[in-house]
Design a protein around this motif. Sequence first.
Motif: not given
Length: 241
Positions: A106-110, A207-219
């Motif tokens: 998974a990718l970890v963004a913010i 504000e917080a971390p954002v976990v992205i687990r696949d290519a469709t998991d767009l916050p």
Amino acid sequence: MSFDLPRNVILPVDKVDVRLDPGPHPFERDNAEAIAENWRREMGANPALFDGTVVLLSALAYRDGGLVGRCHAVKYSTFMLWRKKREASGAEHAYAHAMLVAGDNALVAIRMGAHTVNAGRVYFAAGSFEPIDFRDGLVDVDFNMIREVREETAIDLSGAERGRRYHALSTPSGTVIFRRYRVNEPADEIARRIRAFVATEAEPEIEAPVVIRDATDLPDGLMGHMKPLIEWHFTGGDEVP
């Protein structure tokens, strides 16, 4: 040389030769009054802004698998006016992303804090190049990446496994230079550590971390340049993970 590189395509980058010119950037030199007036308006809207020093490009090109360019130290107030007058300004912006890859891939963004210029927007922890990121006039991209991630999240990537090369995506709004940094912990544990750090900060930048687990998991709030990077990662890119 000016600005000569393909737009809207992810490029493999084996070398970054971007040098700091000690002279003033023509955009800052020629727009002093407009910069000051715009800064007064920006400060009126957000008094938390700080007029520090960043860099703006006056040239960037893609040559033989590498990026070659020239930049100048400018005030953040100059950068803020440039954001509104990019077209025909003779200036462009480049910045770096450490693409934080967790042990579960998974990718970890913010998500940026409410008092920042990019409030609520989601991208990888990052910041503009500053004079501290240059060694003998040459930008040290990995130093910038590691420094910014540590400052915003308290995660230390200095010992992380790095992708074998950089990549870059250039758009009219800027050029992002990115590289995978892999750590062993699963994404949920990294996110927990980041949340714990944010809770200790009086005025956290994020504000917080954002976990992205696949290519469709767009916050929600995802910055425009992030979608191609996320898709690139989850389709394997052009390098061995």
